[in-house]
Scaffold this motif. Structure first.
Motif, mmCIF file in Angstrom:
data_model
loop_
_atom_site.group_PDB
_atom_site.id
_atom_site.type_symbol
_atom_site.label_atom_id
_atom_site.label_comp_id
_atom_site.label_asym_id
_atom_site.label_seq_id
_atom_site.Cartn_x
_atom_site.Cartn_y
_atom_site.Cartn_z
ATOM 1 N N MET A 92 -39.051 35.763 42.098
ATOM 2 C CA MET A 92 -37.661 36.224 42.373
ATOM 3 C C MET A 92 -37.059 35.188 43.421
ATOM 4 O O MET A 92 -35.758 35.280 42.899
ATOM 5 C CB MET A 92 -38.094 37.563 43.338
ATOM 6 N N LEU A 93 -37.576 34.872 44.135
ATOM 7 C CA LEU A 93 -36.734 33.685 44.919
ATOM 8 C C LEU A 93 -36.180 32.450 44.155
ATOM 9 O O LEU A 93 -34.888 32.224 44.014
ATOM 10 C CB LEU A 93 -37.793 32.911 45.902
ATOM 11 N N GLY A 94 -36.951 31.846 43.477
ATOM 12 C CA GLY A 94 -36.380 31.090 42.320
ATOM 13 C C GLY A 94 -35.394 31.585 41.610
ATOM 14 O O GLY A 94 -34.291 31.035 41.277
ATOM 15 N N ILE A 95 -35.447 32.728 40.715
ATOM 16 C CA ILE A 95 -34.742 33.228 39.890
ATOM 17 C C ILE A 95 -33.350 33.725 40.468
ATOM 18 O O ILE A 95 -32.075 33.379 39.996
ATOM 19 C CB ILE A 95 -35.275 34.253 38.946
ATOM 20 N N VAL A 96 -33.321 34.316 41.722
ATOM 21 C CA VAL A 96 -32.270 34.789 42.469
ATOM 22 C C VAL A 96 -31.294 33.724 42.902
ATOM 23 O O VAL A 96 -30.276 33.607 42.984
ATOM 24 C CB VAL A 96 -32.570 35.709 43.591
ATOM 25 N N ALA A 97 -32.131 32.559 43.412
ATOM 26 C CA ALA A 97 -31.214 31.192 43.728
ATOM 27 C C ALA A 97 -30.637 30.743 42.884
ATOM 28 O O ALA A 97 -29.381 30.375 42.624
ATOM 29 C CB ALA A 97 -32.190 30.392 44.573
ATOM 30 N N ALA A 98 -31.287 30.371 41.651
ATOM 31 C CA ALA A 98 -30.831 29.964 40.511
ATOM 32 C C ALA A 98 -29.619 30.637 39.906
ATOM 33 O O ALA A 98 -28.562 29.944 39.596
ATOM 34 C CB ALA A 98 -31.877 29.637 39.685
ATOM 35 N N LEU B 251 -30.047 33.454 48.806
ATOM 36 C CA LEU B 251 -28.827 33.550 49.161
ATOM 37 C C LEU B 251 -28.354 32.107 49.455
ATOM 38 O O LEU B 251 -27.237 31.462 49.046
ATOM 39 C CB LEU B 251 -28.325 34.591 49.931
ATOM 40 N N ILE B 252 -28.812 31.650 50.524
ATOM 41 C CA ILE B 252 -28.333 30.417 51.206
ATOM 42 C C ILE B 252 -28.554 29.050 50.300
ATOM 43 O O ILE B 252 -27.504 28.513 50.096
ATOM 44 C CB ILE B 252 -29.032 29.819 52.431
ATOM 45 N N ILE B 253 -29.736 29.005 49.671
ATOM 46 C CA ILE B 253 -30.185 27.994 48.560
ATOM 47 C C ILE B 253 -28.770 28.032 47.195
ATOM 48 O O ILE B 253 -28.225 27.250 47.027
ATOM 49 C CB ILE B 253 -31.376 27.937 47.866
ATOM 50 N N GLY B 254 -28.588 29.434 46.890
ATOM 51 C CA GLY B 254 -27.683 29.746 46.085
ATOM 52 C C GLY B 254 -26.395 29.226 46.146
ATOM 53 O O GLY B 254 -25.723 28.394 45.588
ATOM 54 N N LEU B 255 -25.996 29.448 47.540
ATOM 55 C CA LEU B 255 -24.619 29.166 47.648
ATOM 56 C C LEU B 255 -24.124 27.781 47.772
ATOM 57 O O LEU B 255 -23.447 27.023 47.211
ATOM 58 C CB LEU B 255 -24.124 29.957 48.955
ATOM 59 N N LEU B 256 -25.333 27.168 48.480
ATOM 60 C CA LEU B 256 -25.272 25.799 48.965
ATOM 61 C C LEU B 256 -25.198 24.866 47.575
ATOM 62 O O LEU B 256 -24.285 24.068 47.328
ATOM 63 C CB LEU B 256 -26.273 25.333 49.936
ATOM 64 N N VAL C 154 -34.433 26.527 39.467
ATOM 65 C CA VAL C 154 -35.597 27.184 39.965
ATOM 66 C C VAL C 154 -36.510 26.616 40.541
ATOM 67 O O VAL C 154 -36.871 26.807 41.682
ATOM 68 C CB VAL C 154 -35.976 27.945 38.653
ATOM 69 N N THR C 155 -36.596 25.212 39.875
ATOM 70 C CA THR C 155 -37.533 24.215 40.391
ATOM 71 C C THR C 155 -37.384 24.065 42.006
ATOM 72 O O THR C 155 -38.185 23.982 42.802
ATOM 73 C CB THR C 155 -37.626 23.147 39.592
ATOM 74 N N GLY C 156 -35.891 23.657 41.935
ATOM 75 C CA GLY C 156 -35.466 23.179 43.581
ATOM 76 C C GLY C 156 -35.753 24.448 44.385
ATOM 77 O O GLY C 156 -36.286 24.049 45.586
ATOM 78 N N ALA C 157 -35.332 25.380 44.099
ATOM 79 C CA ALA C 157 -35.527 26.735 45.098
ATOM 80 C C ALA C 157 -36.968 26.946 45.590
ATOM 81 O O ALA C 157 -37.189 27.062 46.791
ATOM 82 C CB ALA C 157 -34.956 27.967 44.484
ATOM 83 N N ILE C 158 -37.875 26.932 44.604
ATOM 84 C CA ILE C 158 -39.177 27.195 44.894
ATOM 85 C C ILE C 158 -39.608 26.229 45.857
ATOM 86 O O ILE C 158 -40.461 26.232 46.965
ATOM 87 C CB ILE C 158 -40.061 27.392 43.618
ATOM 88 N N PHE C 159 -39.468 24.764 45.503
ATOM 89 C CA PHE C 159 -39.718 23.918 46.201
ATOM 90 C C PHE C 159 -39.161 23.793 47.568
ATOM 91 O O PHE C 159 -40.103 23.378 48.507
ATOM 92 C CB PHE C 159 -39.425 22.506 45.635
ATOM 93 N N SER C 160 -38.020 24.025 47.754
ATOM 94 C CA SER C 160 -37.295 24.022 49.177
ATOM 95 C C SER C 160 -38.131 25.165 50.100
ATOM 96 O O SER C 160 -38.389 24.876 51.112
ATOM 97 C CB SER C 160 -36.023 24.440 48.919
ATOM 98 N N GLU C 161 -38.470 26.293 49.311
ATOM 99 C CA GLU C 161 -38.972 27.341 50.001
ATOM 100 C C GLU C 161 -40.309 27.043 50.529
ATOM 101 O O GLU C 161 -40.671 27.087 51.808
ATOM 102 C CB GLU C 161 -39.037 28.529 49.318
ATOM 103 N N ALA C 162 -41.260 25.959 49.741
ATOM 104 C CA ALA C 162 -42.521 25.647 50.239
ATOM 105 C C ALA C 162 -42.121 24.737 51.207
ATOM 106 O O ALA C 162 -43.046 24.876 52.478
ATOM 107 C CB ALA C 162 -43.196 25.003 48.914
ATOM 108 N N VAL C 163 -41.272 23.794 51.498
ATOM 109 C CA VAL C 163 -41.113 23.004 52.507
ATOM 110 C C VAL C 163 -41.029 23.531 53.661
ATOM 111 O O VAL C 163 -41.592 23.353 54.598
ATOM 112 C CB VAL C 163 -40.035 21.912 51.994
ATOM 113 N N LEU C 164 -39.889 24.476 53.472
ATOM 114 C CA LEU C 164 -39.750 25.190 54.797
ATOM 115 C C LEU C 164 -40.864 26.127 55.379
ATOM 116 O O LEU C 164 -40.764 26.288 56.709
ATOM 117 C CB LEU C 164 -38.361 26.090 54.553
ATOM 118 N N SER C 165 -41.300 26.665 54.575
ATOM 119 C CA SER C 165 -42.601 27.543 54.775
ATOM 120 C C SER C 165 -43.510 26.425 55.630
ATOM 121 O O SER C 165 -44.372 26.955 56.675
ATOM 122 C CB SER C 165 -43.211 28.183 53.880
#
Lengths: 331, 329, 329
Positions: free
Chosen positions: B125-131, B188-193, B250-261
Motif C-alpha cells: 500500500m505504501l509503495g502504490i499510494v506513494a507512486a 503522502l510526503i514521498i508522493g508530493l516530493l 514504488v521501488t523508491g518508496a518502499i526503499f525510503s520507508e525501509a531506510v527511515l524505519s
C-alpha cells in the motif's frame, strides 16, 4: 449563398515570427514567413499555393485556420471579419465551417484513438448532434471516402490501416461536418504513387459534390495544375505570380515560375529538357531588405530590383506578376 | 428522402452495439495484445512472479493464517503469534527457526514470519499510494507545463531541478522530528516530493513530443479548447510512460520507508525496516552476531530487496510495451 | 560492354514474428559497365531490399535464401563479411535515402570523407586524402574551402553533394543511389540530377538509381526495371518503357502521373492497395489490381521472359507489343 460569392478573402496578410534568444529577452529579428498576401477564393473553387520549402505556403494555410495569429492584415470568411475572433460563439461558428487535411497520414491520426473517435472528433468538440446521429454521419462519410464497409473499420486503430486508408480517414474527418472551406497541406506527398492518384481523384469528386472552397498547398506544380483552378506561386513569403492554372503553366512571366516549370523532370526520356540557370539556394526571409527577394538568384536582375520591392501588376486576364521586367517603372 | 432515411437507419441500428460494450471489448483486446508483448520479456515476468508471490502471501495467506493457525494453538494458550504484541514465553528470545516458529522469533519474542507477512500488504500500500500520488502530480504538471510553455513551463522545470537536488532522506528525517509520521503520511510526503521532481521533467519532454504532432493541430482546427486537448490527446499518450515510471517509484518508496524505519524515525507498528531496526538496537547485527542471528535481518532484508527489485523488473518489462521501437521484429 | 553486376535469381527473405516476407523474390538483371539502370516501384516493392542485398547490409532477420550476385565476375553471396568490407565503398558505393541525414553532425564534413578514404586505403596519407577530397568537391560542384565546415552549415543541396562526393571517394566501379533527390526542392533536385549525369558520363560510372518517381528515372537511367511485390515485372530501355509499356502495372503507372507539359489529361487510377508481402501468394501478385486479369493470373505465377529484343515482362497478358507472343506459362 450564390455561386459567385467569395468564401475566403485575404488582404495584406502578414505573419512574422520573432527570433528570440530566450523566454525573457526581446526579439530583435523577425522571420517574415508570410508577407503581404492577397487573394480570394470563391465558392466551389480550388486555389493552389505553390512554392519550395520555406516560401510560407504552409504558414499561410495555418494562419487562415487560426493555428497562428496573424501579425497584421484582414481575413474575411463568408462575409465576416475573422482576423481576430474572441467570443466562443464566433469561434464555434468559424471552426465548424473550416477544416484542414494534413500531410502525414501516420502522424495526423492519434494512435490511441479508434477510427470512429478520430472521424467524430470535430463533432465531439463542437458538441454536435446526438451520439446516434454522429455514428450515422461517420459511417456515411467513411463510405463516401472509400472505407467500406464502414462498420468494419469503426473500431480499428490507425496502425491497422495502410497509408492510403489513413489519409482517407483524415479526409473523412475533415469533411464529416461538411465544411465550407478546407485547407489541404500536401495531402498526397507521403503516399505511394498508385494511391496518390486515387486520393487526388477522390478529393476532386468531393470538392465538386460538396461545392467546397479549397486551398491546396503543394510544392509540385504538376499536381497543382491538376487539382486547382488558380495557382499562386510564392517565394520567401511573398506572392510572385498569380494566374489561372492553365495560363500560368503555359504562359509564365516571373523568372522564378519559369525556373520552377523548367526544373520539373519530364517522364519522357526523349524530351531534352533545358533548365533555366538560377544560382544559389533558398535563404530565410529574416529582416528582409526592401528589394526583390529573388534578386540574388535571378538571371535577369536589374538595378531597380535591388532598390524596391516589386508590386503585383496585371499582365493579362486574371494574371498578376510581381517583377520589374514587366513594370513600366524600370529605368 | 424519407425512404432513404429509413434504409440507412435500419441496417445501421442492427450493427451498432452499445458504446460501453464496445469500449470494454476494445480495452480487453488492447490488454491482451500488451500482455503478449510483456510476457515475452523474461525479466518482466520474473518481476511479476515475485510481486504475485508477495501479494498472495500478504493479502491472502496471512489473513488466513492469522485467523486459523495462529489464533489458536494447541501448545500453549499464552503463545500468541501477533506480530506486534505477541510474546513466546516458551523460548529464549530471539529463538532460532523451529517448527513452532518457522523463521524464529525476534528479540521481543515475536514470530518473525508473522511480522514478515503482516508487513507485506502495508509495504504494498505504501509503495502504490506513494507512486500513484507521484505519477498523478507528475503527469498533470508535466503535460500542463509542456502544453503552455513559457513562464509556467520554466517555473515548474526550475522547481523540478530544485527538487532533484533536494536531500531527500535528511528532509524526511527532519520532518519526522517535527511530527508523527505513519505509513499514510509517509506515502503522502514521498508522493508530493517526488511528484515535482524528475518524473515531471521526463513526462514534460514526452508532452512536448506529443504537442508537436499533427493530430493536435487537427483538434485545434476543429475548435478544441486547451483543456480538451490536454485531457483527450496529451495525457492518454503520456500515460504509458507514467505507468512505467510508477513502477520505478514504488521501488523508491518502499526503499525510503525501509531506510527511515531503520533509523527508527517512523511512527509505525511494524514494517520490514522496523524489523531490522529492532534487531540492530538490540545489538544482534554487530560483529559475529550477524551470522548467528541471521533470521533477524535476512528475511526482512531479502524481502525489501526482492520486492523493490521485482517492481523494477516489471518496469523493465513494460518498457517494450510502452516503447514500440524496442520490440523484437 | 562487359557486365559489371549481375543478379541471378536472387531470393532474399525476412523472418518476422508474423511470418516470412519475400522482400526480393527471384530477381535477375545485368548491368553493363558505364550503364545506368533505374529500379522503379512503390514502397514495399523490394527495390531497397535489393540494394541492401548487394551491399550485404542486411538486418539480423534477413537472409539471402538463394541466387547469385556477381560483381566484376565474383559471386558476392559467398563472400565473408570481412571480404565484403573490402568491396563496400571501394568497389560499390551507396547513396542512401535522405542522405543528408547520414552525415554525422559532430564531425566536419571533410573529415568524414577522409575517414571513408583512410578506412579503405590505409596507405593514403592525411595530406593526400585532403587533396582527394578537394578534387572531389570540385567534381560535385562544391567549394573546397568549405571542407572544414560542419554539416549544419551546409544547405540541403550541399549536403547531398557532399554525400555524393563521399560515395566517389574510393573510386568505386558501381554506385547505388537510393532516392537521391526525394528530400530536395525541385530546383535543387534539378541541379543535383544534372550533376549526377555529368559525373556519370565523365567517369564512365555504372549506376543503379532507385526511385518511385518515374520522371526522375526517365532523365537519368537508360534502362528501367519496374518492380512490384518483390519481383521485377518489366525491364527494358527507358524509351520502350515509357512509349510502349507492356505490363499492366507499368501501363497504369505511366498514366497516373500528372504532367506539367502538354495537354491536361485525365489521370488513370490503379485501384486497390500495394500488396502485403507477408506470406505472399503463388500467383501473379498484381492480379487483384489488374484490369486484364483472368483465371490463369490467379492460379499461376507468370515467368519473367524476353518478349522482344531487350524487353522482359512477367505477365500472361502483356500489352502494346509489336508482335503477338505465345501464351506465357
Amino acid at each position: 449563398m450564390s455561386d459567385n460569392e467569395v468564401v475566403m478573402k485575404v488582404e495584406n496578410l502578414n505573419k512574422f515570427f520573432p527570433m528570440k534568444k530566450s523566454v525573457f529577452s526581446r526579439a530583435k529579428h523577425f522571420l517574415h514567413a508570410v508577407d503581404d498576401i492577397n487573394f480570394e477564393i470563391k465558392k466551389g473553387k480550388v486555389l493552389s499555393l505553390v512554392g519550395e520549402s520555406g516560401c510560407g505556403k504552409t504558414t499561410t494555410g495555418k494562419t487562415l485556420l487560426k493555428l497562428y495569429e496573424p501579425t497584421s492584415g484582414k481575413i474575411t470568411f463568408l462575409g465576416k471579419d475573422v482576423t481576430y475572433i474572441q467570443s466562443s460563439e464566433d469561434r464555434k461558428w468559424f471552426h465548424s465551417r473550416t477544416q484542414m487535411i494534413f500531410q502525414d497520414p501516420f502522424e495526423s491520426l492519434n494512435p490511441r484513438k479508434t477510427i470512429f473517435d478520430i472521424v467524430a472528433e470535430p463533432m465531439n468538440i463542437q458538441n454536435f448532434g446526438t451520439l446516434r446521429k454522429r455514428e450515422l454521419m461517420v459511417m456515411e462519410i467513411l463510405k463516401r471516402v472509400g472505407i467500406s464497409p464502414p462498420d468494419a473499420f469503426l473500431w480499428r486503430y490507425p496502425h491497422e490501416l495502410s497509408g492510403g486508408q489513413r489519409q482517407r480517414v483524415a479526409i473523412a474527418r475533415a469533411l464529416v461536418m461538411k465544411p465550407e472551406f478546407v485547407v489541404a497541406d500536401e495531402p498526397t506527398s507521403m503516399l505511394d504513387v498508385s494511391i496518390r492518384t486515387q486520393v487526388m481523384k477522390l478529393m476532386m469528386e468531393l470538392i465538386k459534390e460538396m461545392n467546397m472552397s479549397f486551398l491546396y498547398i503543394t510544392h509540385d506544380l504538376a499536381v497543382a495544375r491538376y487539382m486547382a483552378d488558380e495557382i499562386i506561386v510564392m517565394y520567401l513569403g511573398r506572392i510572385v505570380e498569380h494566374a489561372d492554372s492553365e495560363e500560368l503553366i503555359n504562359n509564365p512571366f516571373h523568372p522564378y515560375t519559369k525556373a520552377l516549370i523548367s526544373a520539373v523532370p519530364v517522364p519522357d526520356p526523349e524530351f531534352k529538357r533545358k533548365s533555366v540557370e538560377i544560382k544559389g539556394g533558398i535563404g530565410k526571409p529574416i529582416d528582409p531588405l526592401p528589394r526583390c527577394r529573388f534578386y540574388d538568384r535571378c538571371p535577369f536582375a536589374m538595378e531597380i530590383c535591388a532598390q524596391k520591392e516589386p508590386e503585383l501588376i496585371e499582365v493579362g486576364k486574371n494574371h498578376k506578376v510581381a517583377c520589374f521586367l514587366y513594370n513600366q517603372e524600370r529605368r | 428522402m424519407a425512404d432513404n432515411a429509413n434504409m440507412t437507419v435500419e441496417p445501421a441500428e442492427a450493427k451498432l452495439e452499445s458504446p460501453i460494450s464496445i469500449r470494454m471489448k476494445l480495452m480487453w483486446r488492447a490488454f491482451k495484445e500488451n500482455w503478449k508483448i510483456f510476457s515475452q520479456s523474461k525479466i518482466g515476468m520474473i518481476g511479476l512472479y515475485i510481486v504475485v508471490i508477495f501479494a498472495v502471501a500478504g493479502f491472502i495467506v496471512y489473513p488466513i493464517l492469522a485467523a486459523t493457525v495462529w489464533k489458536t494453538t494447541s501448545l500453549n494458550a499464552m503463545v500468541s503469534y501477533n506480530p506486534v504484541t505477541g510474546y513466546d514465553f516458551l523460548q529464549n528470545n530471539p529463538a532460532a527457526p523451529s517448527w513452532a516458529h518457522l523463521l524464529g522469533t525476534d528479540p521481543l519474542g515475536r514470530d518473525v514470519l508473522a511480522q514478515l507477512l503482516y508487513s507485506t500488504p502495508r509495504e504494498f500500500m505504501l509503495g502504490i499510494v506513494a507512486a500513484l500520488i507521484t505519477v498523478i502530480i507528475g503527469t498533470l504538471i508535466g503535460t500542463v507545463a509542456a502544453y503552455f510553455g513559457g513562464a509556467l513551463d520554466t517555473f515548474f522545470m526550475r522547481l523540478a531541478d530544485i527538487v532533484l537536488l533536494f536531500p531527500f532522506i535528511p528532509f524526511l528525517i527532519v520532518i519526522s522530528g517535527m511530527m508523527e509520521v505513519d505509513l499514510l503520511t509517509l506515502a503522502l510526503i514521498i508522493g508530493l516530493l517526488s511528484g515535482f521532481g524528475g518524473i515531471t521533467i521526463v513526462l514534460r519532454s514526452q508532452g512536448l513530443i506529443i504537442k508537436s504532432r499533427p493530430f493536435i493541430e487537427s483538434a485545434k482546427v476543429s475548435g478544441a479548447s486547451d483543456a480538451y486537448i490536454i485531457v483527450n490527446h496529451i495525457i492518454p499518450n503520456v500515460m504509458p510512460l507514467s505507468f512505467l515510471y510508477m513502477m520505478f517509484n514504488v521501488t523508491g518508496a518502499i526503499f525510503s520507508e525501509a531506510v527511515l524505519s531503520f533509523f527508527g524515525l517512523l511512527n509505525i507498528k511494524m514494517s520490514w525496516g522496523l524489523m531490522i531496526y529492532t534487531a540492530d538496537t538490540a545489538g544482534y547485527i554487530i560483529g559475529s552476531n550477524i551470522w548467528n542471528y541471521w533470521w533477524l535481518w535476512l528475511p526482512s532484508g531479502a524481502s525489501i530487496t526482492l520486492l523493490c527489485g521485482a517492481f523494477y523488473f516489471i518496469g523493465r518489462g513494460l518498457d517494450e510495451v510502452v516503447n514500440p521501437r524496442l520490440r523484437k521484429r | 560492354m562487359r557486365p559489371i553486376l549481375e543478379l541471378r535469381n536472387l531470393k532474399m527473405y525476412y523472418d518476422t514474428q508474423a511470418g516470412q516476407v519475400k522482400a526480393a523474390d527471384d530477381v535477375s538483371f545485368v548491368l553493363n559497365e558505364g550503364e545506368s539502370i533505374g529500379l522503379v516501384g512503390e514502397s514495399g516493392c523490394g527495390k531497397t531490399s535489393i540494394s541492401m542485398s548487394i551491399m550485404r547490409l542486411l538486418p539480423e532477420n534477413a537472409r539471402i535464401i538463394s541466387g547469385n550476385i556477381f560483381f566484376d565476375g565474383k559471386d558476392m553471396v559467398k563472400l565473408s563479411n570481412d571480404e565484403m568490407n573490402k568491396i563496400r565503398w571501394a568497389g560499390i558505393a551507396m547513396i542512401f535515402q535522405a542522405a543528408m541525414n547520414s552525415l554525422n553532425p559532430v564531425y566536419r564534413v571533410g573529415d568524414q570523407i577522409i575517414e571513408a578514404i583512410t578506412t579503405h586505403e590505409p596507405n593514403v596519407t592525411f595530406e593526400e586524402a585532403r587533396q582527394r577530397v578537394a578534387s572531389l568537391y570540385k567534381l560535385v560542384g562544391l567549394d573546397p574551402e568549405r571542407m572544414d565546415n560542419y554539416p549544419h552549415e551546409y544547405s540541403g543541396g550541399m549536403k547531398q553533394r557532399a554525400v555524393i562526393a563521399m560515395s566517389l571517394a574510393c573510386n568505386p566501379k558501381l554506385i547505388i543511389a537510393d532516392e537521391p533527390t526525394t528530400a530536395l526542392d525541385v530546383i535543387v533536385q534539378d541541379t543535383i540530377l544534372r550533376e549526377l549525369e555529368k559525373i556519370q558520363r565523365k567517369l564512365n560510372m555504372s549506376m543503379i538509381y532507385i526511385s518511385h518517381d518515374i520522371a526522375v528515372i526517365a532523365e537519368v537511367a537508360s534502362r528501367i526495371a519496374i518492380m512490384y511485390a518483390g519481383k521485377i515485372v518489366e525491364m527494358s530501355d527507358s524509351v520502350t518503357i515509357f512509349k510502349r509499356p507492356a505490363h499492366p502495372y507499368t501501363v497504369g503507372l505511366m498514366s497516373s502521373f500528372p504532367s506539367i507539359r502538354g495537354e491536361k489529361k485525365e489521370l488513370v487510377t490503379i485501384p486497390g492497395e500495394p500488396p502485403n508481402l507477408l506470406n505472399a501468394p503463388d500467383h501473379c501478385r498484381f492480379a487483384p489490381r489488374c484490369p486484364f486479369a483472368t483465371d490463369e493470373c490467379w492460379k499461376h505465377m507468370p515467368s519473367y521472359a524476353e518478349v522482344e529484343s531487350n524487353h522482359f515482362v512477367a505477365c500472361f497478358h502483356p500489352q502494346n507489343l509489336k508482335k503477338r507472343v505465345s501464351a506465357n506459362v
